[in-house]
Motif scaffolding. Structure first.
Motif, PDB file in Angstrom:
ATOM      1  N   GLY A  40     -14.146 -35.283  33.053  1.00 49.89           N
ATOM      2  CA  GLY A  40     -13.435 -35.204  31.783  1.00 49.89           C
ATOM      3  C   GLY A  40     -13.126 -36.549  31.162  1.00 49.89           C
ATOM      4  O   GLY A  40     -12.636 -36.617  30.032  1.00 49.89           O
ATOM      5  N   LEU A  41     -13.412 -37.635  31.879  1.00 50.45           N
ATOM      6  CA  LEU A  41     -13.164 -38.983  31.358  1.00 50.45           C
ATOM      7  C   LEU A  41     -14.421 -39.479  30.650  1.00 50.45           C
ATOM      8  O   LEU A  41     -15.499 -39.542  31.245  1.00 50.45           O
ATOM      9  CB  LEU A  41     -12.791 -39.927  32.494  1.00 50.45           C
ATOM     10  N   GLY A  42     -14.310 -39.829  29.373  1.00 57.87           N
ATOM     11  CA  GLY A  42     -15.430 -40.347  28.600  1.00 57.87           C
ATOM     12  C   GLY A  42     -15.279 -41.832  28.348  1.00 57.87           C
ATOM     13  O   GLY A  42     -14.219 -42.422  28.579  1.00 57.87           O
ATOM     14  N   SER A  43     -16.348 -42.465  27.865  1.00 55.33           N
ATOM     15  CA  SER A  43     -16.297 -43.911  27.634  1.00 55.33           C
ATOM     16  C   SER A  43     -17.312 -44.314  26.581  1.00 55.33           C
ATOM     17  O   SER A  43     -18.297 -43.620  26.336  1.00 55.33           O
ATOM     18  CB  SER A  43     -16.586 -44.671  28.932  1.00 55.33           C
ATOM     19  N   VAL A  44     -17.060 -45.471  25.964  1.00 56.10           N
ATOM     20  CA  VAL A  44     -18.003 -46.107  25.062  1.00 56.10           C
ATOM     21  C   VAL A  44     -17.940 -47.606  25.338  1.00 56.10           C
ATOM     22  O   VAL A  44     -16.858 -48.178  25.486  1.00 56.10           O
ATOM     23  CB  VAL A  44     -17.692 -45.806  23.584  1.00 56.10           C
ATOM     24  N   CYS A  45     -19.111 -48.249  25.468  1.00 55.68           N
ATOM     25  CA  CYS A  45     -19.189 -49.679  25.745  1.00 55.68           C
ATOM     26  C   CYS A  45     -19.534 -50.427  24.461  1.00 55.68           C
ATOM     27  O   CYS A  45     -20.530 -50.111  23.808  1.00 55.68           O
ATOM     28  CB  CYS A  45     -20.252 -49.965  26.805  1.00 55.68           C
ATOM     29  N   LEU A  46     -18.740 -51.415  24.115  1.00 59.35           N
ATOM     30  CA  LEU A  46     -18.964 -52.198  22.911  1.00 59.35           C
ATOM     31  C   LEU A  46     -19.905 -53.375  23.198  1.00 59.35           C
ATOM     32  O   LEU A  46     -20.113 -53.739  24.350  1.00 59.35           O
ATOM     33  CB  LEU A  46     -17.637 -52.711  22.371  1.00 59.35           C
ATOM     34  N   PRO A  47     -20.455 -53.980  22.151  1.00 61.91           N
ATOM     35  CA  PRO A  47     -21.302 -55.165  22.352  1.00 61.91           C
ATOM     36  C   PRO A  47     -20.500 -56.358  22.851  1.00 61.91           C
ATOM     37  O   PRO A  47     -19.261 -56.363  22.819  1.00 61.91           O
ATOM     38  CB  PRO A  47     -21.853 -55.443  20.940  1.00 61.91           C
ATOM     39  N   GLU A  48     -21.225 -57.384  23.299  1.00 59.10           N
ATOM     40  CA  GLU A  48     -20.578 -58.620  23.737  1.00 59.10           C
ATOM     41  C   GLU A  48     -19.774 -59.217  22.578  1.00 59.10           C
ATOM     42  O   GLU A  48     -20.047 -58.948  21.407  1.00 59.10           O
ATOM     43  CB  GLU A  48     -21.625 -59.612  24.233  1.00 59.10           C
TER      44      GLU A  48
END
Length: 297
Positions: A98-106
């Motif tokens: 149930g834990l989601g994520s999004v990775c941003l650019p450097e």
């Protein structure tokens, strides 16, 4: 009501306790300034890190987070590495259904981070008032990590140009600690040659070696050893060592800027993050999409 996304700060590849301490200090600063935002930090890409990314994910999940916005502490893309940030986050998140994520650019050479780099240069030159004469006889060697990907290394060159513009230094050259040319000794050779060829009345030239990364650690120790070895072989050259960015207030501000921009864009349904420098806006990529591109933004 919706749950506010948590902020996960991700450093890369260190087992150095000093770097872990600096990241803890950065997390404390953000938590004190923004108590409404759950925040934690850890490192990926290094076994037995004193502050692992998985532990930070576990901490945020225990605090009730359902979504993570991941801000990488990277000045430039890493290029191909053993485990990308999205892969490390996906592995840690998998233990928490149930834990989601999004990775941003450097982060890149954000204007506020360039201000910190400029301050580190002035500190290396002795602090106090900025004197044009001191800068005019100073050549800067901006040293990046180095990657097998030429596009990643090109970001360091771009940052060097942005750092040089309008700041009065004789020049800003680039070098890399590993995997890419020129290496640090070759970069110092070039700085020395340029200083000798440059006309002027400000006295003998000098070189300041400026790390293009965030914290002390194994990488900085390698850079220091390479610099000291070159200086020992060239006793007539004046070489000064600047400190890395560290847990500067400007870094905390840039991270929160990225977090807020992502939250606002997701709320508006745009699904993109502000780039924060002169580049066109670059969207945050999902874990799946980033993994498919080798973890590069």
């Amino acid at each position: 009501m919706t749950t506010r996304p948590a902020l996960l700060i991700a450093g890369h590849g260190t087992r150095h306790e000093g770097a872990a301490g600096a990241l803890r200090a950065l997390v404390r600063t953000l938590a004190e300034r923004h108590p409404e935002v759950p925040v934690a930090g850890g490192f990926f890409g290094a076994a037995a890190s004193p502050l692992p990314l998985s532990g930070a994910v576990e901490e945020l999940a225990a605090r009730g987070a359902t979504r993570l916005i991941v801000v990488p502490l990277l000045m430039a893309p890493t290029g191909p590495i053993r485990e990308s940030l999205p892969e490390a986050v996906a592995r840690a998140v998998a233990a928490h259904p149930g834990l989601g994520s999004v990775c941003l650019p450097e982060l890149g050479p954000h204007p506020r981070l360039l201000e910190v780099l400029e301050r580190r240069l002035d500190e290396a030159l002795g602090g106090g008032a900025r004197r044009p004469a001191d800068r005019a006889r100073t050549t800067v060697l901006l040293v990046g990590r180095g990657a097998a990907d030429p596009y990643a290394n090109a970001e360091v060159v771009r940052a060097a140009r942005l750092l040089w513009e309008g700041r009065g230094f004789a020049g800003v050259e680039t070098a890399f600690v590993t995997l890419a040319a020129p290496d640090v000794p070759a970069g110092l050779d070039r700085c020395r040659a340029l200083a000798a060829a440059a006309p002027g009345t400000w006295g003998p030239g000098r070189i300041v070696v400026l790390p293009f990364f965030f914290f002390a650690g194994d990488l900085l120790e390698r850079l220091r050893m390479q610099t000291e070895g070159w200086a020992a072989a060239h006793p007539g050259a004046e070489v000064l060592a600047a400190e890395p960015i560290g847990a500067a207030p400007e870094l905390a501000a840039v991270i929160m800027e990225r977090y807020r921009a992502t939250v606002a864009d997701e709320a508006a349904g745009h699904g993109r993050a502000a780039a924060g420098d002169a580049r066109p806006a670059t969207g945050p990529l999902s874990d799946t999409a980033l993994s498919a591109t080798g973890g590069q933004a």
